[in-house]
Scaffold this active site. Structure first.
Site, PDB file in Angstrom:
ATOM      1  N   GLU A 184       1.216   6.652  -9.783  1.00 38.89           N
ATOM      2  CA  GLU A 184      -0.172   6.287 -10.110  1.00 38.89           C
ATOM      3  C   GLU A 184      -0.663   7.115 -11.293  1.00 38.89           C
ATOM      4  O   GLU A 184      -0.044   8.099 -11.689  1.00 38.89           O
ATOM      5  CB  GLU A 184      -1.095   6.538  -8.910  1.00 38.89           C
ATOM      6  CG  GLU A 184      -1.116   5.431  -7.867  1.00 38.89           C
ATOM      7  CD  GLU A 184      -1.993   4.248  -8.252  1.00 38.89           C
ATOM      8  OE1 GLU A 184      -2.465   4.219  -9.423  1.00 38.89           O
ATOM      9  OE2 GLU A 184      -2.209   3.364  -7.423  1.00 38.89           O
ATOM     10  N   ARG A 213      -8.842  10.425   1.284  1.00 42.31           N
ATOM     11  CA  ARG A 213      -8.490  11.159   0.070  1.00 42.31           C
ATOM     12  C   ARG A 213      -9.109  10.422  -1.115  1.00 42.31           C
ATOM     13  O   ARG A 213      -9.578   9.289  -1.000  1.00 42.31           O
ATOM     14  CB  ARG A 213      -6.984  11.256  -0.129  1.00 42.31           C
ATOM     15  CG  ARG A 213      -6.285   9.914  -0.299  1.00 42.31           C
ATOM     16  CD  ARG A 213      -4.864  10.113  -0.849  1.00 42.31           C
ATOM     17  NE  ARG A 213      -4.043   8.923  -0.810  1.00 42.31           N
ATOM     18  CZ  ARG A 213      -4.082   7.929  -1.693  1.00 42.31           C
ATOM     19  NH1 ARG A 213      -4.957   7.965  -2.698  1.00 42.31           N
ATOM     20  NH2 ARG A 213      -3.271   6.891  -1.593  1.00 42.31           N
ATOM     21  N   ASN A 223      -8.687   8.460  -4.689  1.00 38.85           N
ATOM     22  CA  ASN A 223      -7.709   7.469  -5.106  1.00 38.85           C
ATOM     23  C   ASN A 223      -7.708   7.318  -6.623  1.00 38.85           C
ATOM     24  O   ASN A 223      -7.241   8.198  -7.322  1.00 38.85           O
ATOM     25  CB  ASN A 223      -7.967   6.127  -4.415  1.00 38.85           C
ATOM     26  CG  ASN A 223      -6.796   5.181  -4.533  1.00 38.85           C
ATOM     27  OD1 ASN A 223      -5.642   5.610  -4.424  1.00 38.85           O
ATOM     28  ND2 ASN A 223      -7.058   3.913  -4.764  1.00 38.85           N
ATOM     29  N   ASP A 256      -5.054   4.974   5.730  1.00 40.20           N
ATOM     30  CA  ASP A 256      -4.480   3.913   6.560  1.00 40.20           C
ATOM     31  C   ASP A 256      -5.185   2.600   6.218  1.00 40.20           C
ATOM     32  O   ASP A 256      -6.244   2.285   6.755  1.00 40.20           O
ATOM     33  CB  ASP A 256      -4.653   4.247   8.046  1.00 40.20           C
ATOM     34  CG  ASP A 256      -3.946   3.251   8.954  1.00 40.20           C
ATOM     35  OD1 ASP A 256      -3.504   2.189   8.459  1.00 40.20           O
ATOM     36  OD2 ASP A 256      -3.848   3.528  10.163  1.00 40.20           O
ATOM     37  N   ASN A 270     -10.405   1.128  -6.706  1.00 35.84           N
ATOM     38  CA  ASN A 270      -9.410   1.070  -7.778  1.00 35.84           C
ATOM     39  C   ASN A 270     -10.055   0.565  -9.065  1.00 35.84           C
ATOM     40  O   ASN A 270     -11.263   0.298  -9.120  1.00 35.84           O
ATOM     41  CB  ASN A 270      -8.252   0.147  -7.384  1.00 35.84           C
ATOM     42  CG  ASN A 270      -7.001   0.920  -7.006  1.00 35.84           C
ATOM     43  OD1 ASN A 270      -6.561   1.793  -7.756  1.00 35.84           O
ATOM     44  ND2 ASN A 270      -6.427   0.625  -5.848  1.00 35.84           N
ATOM     45  N   ASP A 287      -5.180  -3.610  -8.831  1.00 38.80           N
ATOM     46  CA  ASP A 287      -4.974  -2.161  -8.691  1.00 38.80           C
ATOM     47  C   ASP A 287      -5.511  -1.461  -9.935  1.00 38.80           C
ATOM     48  O   ASP A 287      -6.547  -1.845 -10.472  1.00 38.80           O
ATOM     49  CB  ASP A 287      -3.494  -1.877  -8.446  1.00 38.80           C
ATOM     50  CG  ASP A 287      -3.253  -0.642  -7.590  1.00 38.80           C
ATOM     51  OD1 ASP A 287      -3.904   0.381  -7.822  1.00 38.80           O
ATOM     52  OD2 ASP A 287      -2.388  -0.698  -6.682  1.00 38.80           O
TER      53      ASP A 287
END
Length: 302
Positions: free
Chosen positions: A20, A106, A108, A126, A157, A209
């Protein structure tokens, strides 16, 4: 609409589990990116093919450089200031943290706006829970972390800004969302305003994404699960589609000496992975990118 462009696999970059946040560092002629579950930032010097990596105690998901070469990074527990030393040595100090509304979260996707404020969003790791408790935060040039600027996100994203900085793009890549939004953006205050649907990938393919904006103001999104790059005009019209060897492209960034190379990180799926999944790719799409803004604040020496 479909373009035949060959994507070159950069074998010297190694293979990631979740690659990423590619960042081109012009003064080094190097591409940086992260492997999230491996808790690493990785660098590839393009001409020499020399690879360096730095390991951390937490997963690092997104980052940006400041003008001194230090790094601001979104990790598991908050925003960190990072010093990438030689010999694979990295030091990190926590700068700020949001109040996470759930466990197992977290940061991203993240990057700087045109004025040098660092933005990053949070998610529940999750994804099967489809928890809409993620939010987008602003870490300004004074080192102040905002409260949630945009909330109700499942898998944040697609952050990017138009060339003039007056439009902010943001996506939610969760299978239940698959939307890219555009916001009017106040460049002086760093405040997103009116929100509209820019692209609904239910009408196209894959999940939106990570993304980048080119010099023409067009928005490139990685169509995760579809092995595609999709280019949308500023009007939200799909005008180009490029097939990739890997099924799960995760984020793209322009680089090279002329900013005409598009680098793409990818994810290696847990099942049915091919030899290409998890690698970094480079392609020349025929357009030029924009320099990635540095973080405008002064980061502490970690």
């Amino acid at each position: 609409m479909s373009a035949t462009v060959r994507a070159q696999r950069l074998d010297a970059a190694g293979r990631a589990t979740v690659g990423e946040c590619p960042v081109w560092r012009a003064q080094e002629g190097a591409l940086y990116w992260v492997d999230i579950p491996a808790r690493r930032i990785v660098r590839l010097e393009i001409e020499s093919a020399r690879r360096t990596e730095w390991a951390f105690d937490e997963q690092v998901a997104c980052f940006a450089f400041d003008k001194t070469g230090r790094v601001v990074a979104g990790m598991e527990s908050g925003m960190f200031g990072v010093t990438l030393a030689d010999a694979n040595e990295a030091r990190a100090v926590k700068l700020a943290a949001p109040s996470f509304p759930a466990t197992g979260m977290r940061f991203n996707d993240g990057r700087c706006d045109r004025q040098g404020r660092f933005w990053a969003g949070t998610m529940v790791q999750d994804m099967s829970l489809a928890s809409a408790v993620g939010a987008l935060y602003r870490f300004d040039e004074k080192g102040v972390l905002s409260t949630a600027v945009v909330d109700g996100l499942i898998t944040q994203n697609g952050l990017a800004w138009s060339p003039d900085g007056r439009t902010m793009y943001l996506s939610d890549s969760h299978p239940q969302r698959r939307i890219v939004w555009a916001f009017d953006f106040d460049t002086e205050t760093g405040t997103p305003g009116a929100q509209r649907v820019f692209a609904d990938l239910h009408h196209y393919t894959g999940r939106p994404d990570g993304a980048a904006v080119d010099a023409d103001g067009c928005y490139w999104t990685c169509a995760n699960d579809a092995g595609r790059l999709l280019r949308f005009t500023p009007r939200g019209e799909l005008d180009r589609e490029i097939a990739l060897p890997a099924s799960k492209p995760s984020m793209c960034a322009f680089g090279g000496s002329d900013l005409k190379t598009l680098y793409v990180t990818t994810i290696r799926p847990s099942t049915n992975a091919t030899d290409d999944d998890g690698h970094v790719f480079a392609l020349t799409p025929g357009v030029q990118g924009l320099p990635e803004p540095d973080y405008a604040g002064l980061l502490p020496v970690a």
